[in-house]
Design an enzyme around this catalytic site. Sequence first.
Site, mmCIF file in Angstrom:
data_model
loop_
_atom_site.group_PDB
_atom_site.id
_atom_site.type_symbol
_atom_site.label_atom_id
_atom_site.label_comp_id
_atom_site.label_asym_id
_atom_site.label_seq_id
_atom_site.Cartn_x
_atom_site.Cartn_y
_atom_site.Cartn_z
ATOM 1 N N CYS A 1 -2.910 -0.080 7.333
ATOM 2 C CA CYS A 1 -2.127 1.150 7.271
ATOM 3 C C CYS A 1 -2.292 1.973 8.544
ATOM 4 C CB CYS A 1 -2.485 1.937 6.023
ATOM 5 S SG CYS A 1 -1.965 1.072 4.510
ATOM 6 N N HIS B 1 0.853 -1.195 0.000
ATOM 7 C CA HIS B 1 0.000 0.000 0.000
ATOM 8 C C HIS B 1 0.887 1.242 0.000
ATOM 9 C CE1 HIS B 1 -4.011 -1.721 1.681
ATOM 10 N NE2 HIS B 1 -3.379 -2.631 0.952
ATOM 11 N N CYS C 1 -6.654 2.196 5.429
ATOM 12 C CA CYS C 1 -7.298 0.944 5.814
ATOM 13 C C CYS C 1 -6.785 0.518 7.205
ATOM 14 C CB CYS C 1 -6.981 -0.127 4.774
ATOM 15 S SG CYS C 1 -5.261 -0.720 4.842
ATOM 16 N N GLU D 1 0.836 3.906 1.817
ATOM 17 C CA GLU D 1 1.270 4.341 3.145
ATOM 18 C C GLU D 1 2.428 3.505 3.667
ATOM 19 O OE1 GLU D 1 -3.352 4.583 3.358
ATOM 20 O OE2 GLU D 1 -1.841 3.527 2.168
#
Length: 156
Positions: free
Chosen positions: A85, A52, A82, A54
């Site tokens: 993260c 991801h 999410c 992040e």
Amino acid sequence: METYMREALKLARIAYDLGEVPVGAIVVNRVNGKIIGRGYNLRETNKNPLAHAEIIAINQAAEVLGGWRLINCDIYVTLEPCPMCCGAIINSRIKNVIFGAYDKKSGSVRSIQEMFELPYNHKPMAIGGILEEECSAILSDFFKELRIKNNQKGAI
């Protein structure tokens, strides 16, 4: 805030061009205002569920600072983080989370749950809706194109 979010949007555009869900993130050192971490989604490219935006940006920032504590740092991300993260943000001790679009399906800062309000040992502050229209538009455009491509494949 908008200047940094525009930098995150540039990264989201790179993800878009790669066929990835267009999410971009940057980590900013609050002491000097410098961007020390950049990331965009690479789950499909890397075949990795952890890739991801992040996570990539946090990892890069930790490498730059030479440690896992990002105490004097903020993260700007184009989409509400999410749960995974959010956990990384909590564990890295990031001070502020600034995000653009709200994520009604997996957003864990405000939309589905408020992870930063749970009794963890660190509680980042969060601000949502920064350049929300632009951040939402790139996601909408991506998924609209994806649906068209998928429908064309089915017609062949």
